[in-house]
Enzyme design. Structure first.
Site, mmCIF file in Angstrom:
data_model
loop_
_atom_site.group_PDB
_atom_site.id
_atom_site.type_symbol
_atom_site.label_atom_id
_atom_site.label_comp_id
_atom_site.label_asym_id
_atom_site.label_seq_id
_atom_site.Cartn_x
_atom_site.Cartn_y
_atom_site.Cartn_z
ATOM 1 N N LYS A 128 7.579 -1.801 5.479
ATOM 2 C CA LYS A 128 7.501 -1.913 4.018
ATOM 3 C C LYS A 128 8.836 -2.469 3.510
ATOM 4 C CE LYS A 128 3.581 1.065 3.794
ATOM 5 N NZ LYS A 128 3.046 2.408 3.941
ATOM 6 N N HIS B 92 7.380 4.810 1.338
ATOM 7 C CA HIS B 92 7.635 3.899 0.215
ATOM 8 C C HIS B 92 9.007 4.108 -0.411
ATOM 9 C CE1 HIS B 92 3.546 2.386 0.222
ATOM 10 N NE2 HIS B 92 3.150 3.626 0.409
ATOM 11 N N SER C 219 1.260 6.706 -2.391
ATOM 12 C CA SER C 219 1.077 5.269 -2.190
ATOM 13 C C SER C 219 0.105 4.632 -3.161
ATOM 14 C CB SER C 219 0.671 4.980 -0.743
ATOM 15 O OG SER C 219 -0.320 5.871 -0.310
HETATM 16 C C1 PLP Z 1 1.893 2.736 4.815
HETATM 17 C C2 PLP Z 1 2.007 4.195 5.006
HETATM 18 C C3 PLP Z 1 1.964 4.766 6.279
HETATM 19 C C4 PLP Z 1 1.629 3.956 7.492
HETATM 20 O O1 PLP Z 1 2.678 3.175 7.896
HETATM 21 P P1 PLP Z 1 2.374 1.863 8.774
HETATM 22 O O2 PLP Z 1 3.679 1.516 9.360
HETATM 23 O O3 PLP Z 1 1.839 0.847 7.815
HETATM 24 O O4 PLP Z 1 1.354 2.262 9.802
HETATM 25 C C5 PLP Z 1 2.204 6.118 6.403
HETATM 26 N N1 PLP Z 1 2.437 6.887 5.325
HETATM 27 C C6 PLP Z 1 2.443 6.379 4.067
HETATM 28 C C7 PLP Z 1 2.700 7.284 2.913
HETATM 29 C C8 PLP Z 1 2.220 5.022 3.874
HETATM 30 O O5 PLP Z 1 2.205 4.524 2.653
#
Ligand code: PLP
Length: 379
Positions: A233, A204, A176
């Site tokens: 996302k 992602h 990320s």
């Molecule tokens: C954003 C993210 C999460 C968390 O997800 P949310 O729905 O925002 O709580 C988990 N793992 C990764 C790799 C992320 O980038």
């Protein structure tokens, strides 16, 4: 000392170190956003496909039969619509089953401890997301961190594994903050050879890669034992799902504490998710646009002499010190661009950066503006 005095002095120390985090109330979401009466280009969201502001998703709210289902899924919060969405998500990533969680954070802190415990071993990439790190800690398994994407180091750890106990290899699919991809095929082969289980967090990548947005595992023909996808996302909504076998789903709904002891995913968002899944499946043009934008942004930053690693829609612009990252972010803001600074502990000390993320709904003139602004910024 009172609690408030204690907290004020700690906040002061953070501010002095350039580490204070602040909230910025925006007036809307999308490729451009309003903040304090001014329009900004938004290059800091995870709304890769631009679905969060998509009218079809907002309109789907009207199909909701209730706001919430105020009970846990195992009591009276479970709706047929939950099951339909879970089946659609499983079909999207080509796995037999899936289970919804209220967020990706909740999915990871609930799922890892449901699968391994004190007798077991977790091998975890050093750049894994905080929610995976916390899930590993909560599991009380022995955790060995391997250097980022280092297959040889991982293989050594797998060879040295104790005879007893299970081994879980945990990785992000796209990291990320560095925007690079895990070597998923090689990871899957190593797990196969050494009898380890593979857990891939596709936060992602679902919606962003693969046939119809099925994700990076699907694109590469990798079938992890556990696949986590987030819905806040690329899907532009909220929540997450864990996909795998039907035994995995049944086990998690029995023991994953963030599922069992938490209120059901909101009823109002289930039709929105259904619409989002349809949109994601049909978004080949948006995916192509997104990847083209990311390539252009990364290539442009590199051509200006800046360090921009990775090869995904996450485009890091490495600046080093916290101060350099904050100053550059402020300069971009002066130019009407939101590119927020990412600082330790989110990234290692000395690698503070801007994390730029284009959206499919940015125009090519939006990209021009960012690169023009970067050109004007002192190296
Ligand atoms: C954003 C993210 C999460 C968390 O997800 P949310 O729905 O925002 O709580 C988990 N793992 C990764 C790799 C992320 O980038």
């Amino acid at each position: 000392m009172s609690l408030d005095d204690h907290l004020r002095s700690r906040l002061h120390a953070r501010r002095e170190a350039g580490l204070l985090r602040v909230l910025r109330p925006l007036e809307d979401v999308g490729p451009t956003v309003r903040h304090e009466g001014r329009d900004f280009l938004n290059f800091s969201s995870n709304d890769y496909l631009g679905l969060a502001a998509e009218p079809a998703l907002r309109d789907a709210l009207r199909e909701a039969t209730a706001a919430g289902a105020p009970a846990s899924r195992l009591i009276v919060g479970h709706l047929k619509a939950h099951e339909e969405v879970e089946a659609a998500l499983a079909a999207l990533v080509a796995r037999p089953a899936s289970l919804l969680f209220s967020s990706g954070y909740a999915a990871n802190v609930g799922t890892v401890p449901a699968l391994v415990g004190p007798e077991d071993l977790i091998l975890s990439d050093e750049l894994n997301h905080a929610s995976l790190i916390d899930g590993c800690r909560l599991s009380r398994a022995k955790v060995r961190i391997f250097p980022h994407a280092d297959l040889e180091a991982l293989e050594r750890l797998l060879r040295d594994r104790p005879a007893a106990g299970r081994v879980l290899v945990v990785t992000d699919a796209v990291f990320s903050m560095d925007g690079d991809r895990a070597p998923l095929r090689a990871l899957a082969e190593l797990c196969q050879t050494h009898g380890a289980w593979l857990y891939v967090d596709e936060a992602h990548t679902v919606g962003v890669y693969g046939p119809a947005g099925a994700g990076l595992c699907a694109e590469l023909g990798v079938e992890p034992d556990v696949l986590v996808g987030t819905l806040g996302k690329a899907f532009g909504v909220a929540g997450a799902f864990v996909a795998g076998s039907s035994a995995l789903r049944e086990w998690l709904l029995n023991v994953a504490r963030s599922f069992v002891y938490s209120t059901a995913y909101p009823a109002a968002l289930l039709p929105v998710l259904r619409a989002a899944i349809r949109q994601v499946r049909a978004a080949d043009d948006r995916r192509a646009q997104l990847h083209a934008h990311a390539t252009r942004l990364r290539t442009g930053l590199r051509a200006l002499g800046f360090e921009s690693p990775g090869d995904s829609p996450i485009v890091p612009w490495i600046l080093g010190s916290n101060e350099a990252a904050l100053t550059t972010s402020a300069k971009l803001a002066d130019e009407g661009i939101l590119g927020l600074a990412i600082r330790p502990p989110t990234v290692p000390v000395g690698t503070a950066r801007l994390r730029l993320t284009p959206m499919a709904t940015h125009t090519s003139s939006h990209l021009d503006q960012v690169l023009e602004a970067a050109r004007r910024i002192e190296r």
